[in-house]
Design a protein around this motif. Structure first.
Motif, short mmCIF file in Angstrom:
data_model
loop_
_atom_site.label_atom_id
_atom_site.label_comp_id
_atom_site.label_asym_id
_atom_site.label_seq_id
_atom_site.Cartn_x
_atom_site.Cartn_y
_atom_site.Cartn_z
N GLN A 362 37.54 0.64 63.63
CA GLN A 362 38.08 1.99 63.78
C GLN A 362 37.06 3.04 63.34
O GLN A 362 36.94 4.11 63.93
N ALA A 363 36.30 2.71 62.29
CA ALA A 363 35.26 3.64 61.84
C ALA A 363 34.20 3.81 62.92
O ALA A 363 33.67 4.91 63.12
N ALA A 364 33.89 2.72 63.65
CA ALA A 364 32.91 2.82 64.74
C ALA A 364 33.42 3.76 65.84
O ALA A 364 32.64 4.52 66.43
N VAL A 365 34.73 3.73 66.09
CA VAL A 365 35.32 4.65 67.08
C VAL A 365 35.19 6.09 66.59
O VAL A 365 34.84 6.99 67.36
N ASP A 366 35.46 6.30 65.32
CA ASP A 366 35.35 7.65 64.76
C ASP A 366 33.91 8.17 64.81
O ASP A 366 33.67 9.35 65.07
N VAL A 367 32.97 7.27 64.56
CA VAL A 367 31.56 7.65 64.67
C VAL A 367 31.23 8.08 66.10
O VAL A 367 30.57 9.09 66.33
N ALA A 368 31.70 7.29 67.07
CA ALA A 368 31.43 7.60 68.48
C ALA A 368 32.05 8.94 68.87
O ALA A 368 31.44 9.73 69.61
N LYS A 369 33.24 9.23 68.37
CA LYS A 369 33.88 10.51 68.68
C LYS A 369 33.11 11.68 68.06
O LYS A 369 32.95 12.74 68.69
#
Length: 497
Positions: A362-369
């Motif tokens: 989920q943190a990787a998704v937040d980084v991408a956003k």
């Protein structure tokens, strides 16, 4: 017969989930990219809103400066500039990355071949033992079904990255052509100013000669002769400074074309007029910037690229399914492979489900956003910068043209005044101080007028750059710059040498 029916039932049970997975393969997570609509002004600040704006004429805009030498230098710079060559290499890299990403959508297969030789010894009897061997070959295949579109988003991001690399090349070419044109105009301006300074020195030395003659006749003092000589020497001292500036500009031009700094010295030694543009310049409407400026298009493609990467990160949070299979055959002799050999076959799905990762995915998704948001802001900033560049260049060009008209009138008046004062001085009706002041004013007025002519040309260049005018011809980015030697296999010791 019973075993065959059981096998068929087992195969049917296997095919059902596999077909379900294949049907689900069209499910792609993450946001779909849509080109944002950014607000732009309806017209430029200097335009009449009641009149239809003429579109900008950006194709080969530098040719409207009507200088064949400049046209040739632009062609040579496009072909030889090192920054352009670097941008071409980035396009080749982006092409290769796109092919790498696209390959993940297809199955992959590997073949293998092995040979084993062994000896079995009888310790108690003391015999030599028996030798035996085994040859084995195999074929392994894997295919990731890409249930939630991680690979598809990767291909999408790579395609946008390729678009961005191509726009970066266009942006480099735009900057390059503008730099070549600006440096060329400045070089011709320095040549004109050097010629002016030398003419002024010659004129002031004539004044020195007249003053000496009048001093011999007792009409002026030796101090006045010294003053005339001082002004002539002061003007002559400006020539080396102008020569140095001219040389630096020519060196810069040579480097822009991918040559050594002294490559254009002889070629540009012969003077030529300062290139003058055809005015006025049609600028179109502000919305044209979104399509014309390559740096704006590059920022938009990068925004699209990082939007696709959100889907990559999001897909990692979902299960992944792959199909694996292999065929294995073994024999005691190499020639028996495929004939008198045993054959093994296996095929089946592989399921991987993320269960616990402490929020890492989920943190990787937040980084991408967050990265996507940064590039969206960069895109909006590039649009505002482009609008600002056009407004600034347009105002500068308009005001410099007005200033140039005033300077031309001032220079004409200064020439008339210097001519009349010199005549009056020879007849004794004017003082040497009047002559020196008139000559100084004339030098300043004519030199300022030349600088203004260069400024009009550079403002014209800046306006075309701001509007997005660059190279619209064909660009071959497929040819590599480096040439590799001895690419065929060779002994390791020889390759090391």
């Amino acid at each position: 017969m019973q075993s065959f029916e059981r096998g068929s039932i087992a195969a049917g049970r296997l095919i059902v989930p596999i077909s379900t997975f294949v049907l689900l393969a069209g499910c792609i997570v993450g946001p779909d990219y849509r080109t944002p609509i950014l607000p732009t002004p309806a017209h430029w600040s200097g335009q009449n809103p009641t009149k239809t704006a003429l579109p900008a004429q950006l194709s080969k805009w530098w040719q409207r400066l009507r200088d064949p030498e400049l046209n040739a230098l632009v062609e040579e710079a496009v072909a030889g500039n090192l920054e352009v060559a670097s941008a071409k290499a980035k396009i080749r890299e982006a092409h290769a990355s796109y092919r790498q990403s696209a390959a993940t959508l297809f199955p992959s297969a590997d073949g293998s071949l092995s040979a084993n030789r062994g000896t079995t010894a009888a310790i108690t009897s003391g015999s030599g033992g028996d030798s035996s061997g085994e040859f084995r070959s195999g074929f392994d295949a894997t295919w990731e079904l890409d249930l939630f579109g991680a690979n598809h988003r990767s291909v999408e991001a790579a395609r946008y990255g390729l678009d961005a690399a191509e726009e970066e090349l266009r942006s480099r070419l735009l900057t390059l052509i503008g730099d070549v044109a600006s440096n060329y105009a400045q070089a011709r301006g320095y040549q004109a100013r050097i010629q002016l300074a030398r003419r002024s020195v010659a004129s002031q030395k004539q004044t020195v000669a007249i003053t000496r003659t009048r001093a011999k006749a007792g009409l002026v003092t030796a101090a006045e002769v010294a003053k005339a000589k001082a002004q002539a020497s002061s003007t002559e001292a400006e020539v080396p400074t102008l020569e140095a500036s001219y040389a630096e500009t020519v060196h810069r031009l040579a480097v822009l074309t991918g040559r050594s700094p002294d490559a254009l010295n002889d070629r540009l030694k012969r003077g030529a007029p300062i290139p003058a543009p055809r005015l006025p310049v049609p600028t179109g409407i502000p919305a044209d910037i979104l399509l014309a400026r390559p740096d704006v298009r590059m920022a938009e493609r990068q925004y699209a690229q990082y939007t696709a990467r959100i889907g990559q990160a999001e897909a990692a949070r979902y299960p992944s399914v792959g199909l694996t299979g292999n065929i294995d055959t073994s024999a005691l002799k190499l020639g028996d492979l495929g004939k008198n050999s045993t054959i093994g076959l296996s095929f089946g799905p592989k399921l991987s489900v993320p269960l616990f990762n402490a929020g890492k995915l989920q943190a990787a998704v937040d980084v991408a956003k967050a990265e996507r948001d940064q590039h969206f802001i960069a895109y909006k900033a590039s649009v505002l910068t482009a609008l600002q560049d056009v407004e600034n260049a347009s105002v500068s060009l308009t005001q410099e043209r007005i200033r140039n008209g005033k300077l031309a009138s001032s220079a004409k008046s200064a020439r008339d005044a210097a001519r009349l004062v010199r005549i009056l001085y020879q007849s004794g009706a004017a003082s040497l101080l009047d002559v020196l002041d008139a000559e100084r004013s004339l030098d300043t007025a004519e030199d300022t007028l030349l600088q203004s002519r260069v400024s009009i040309t550079t403002d014209y260049i800046a306006l075309n750059k701001a509007l997005g005018g660059g190279w619209d011809g064909a660009i071959d980015s497929a040819k590599p710059e480096g040439v590799d030697a001895k690419t065929r296999p060779q002994p390791a010791s020889k390759a090391t040498q």
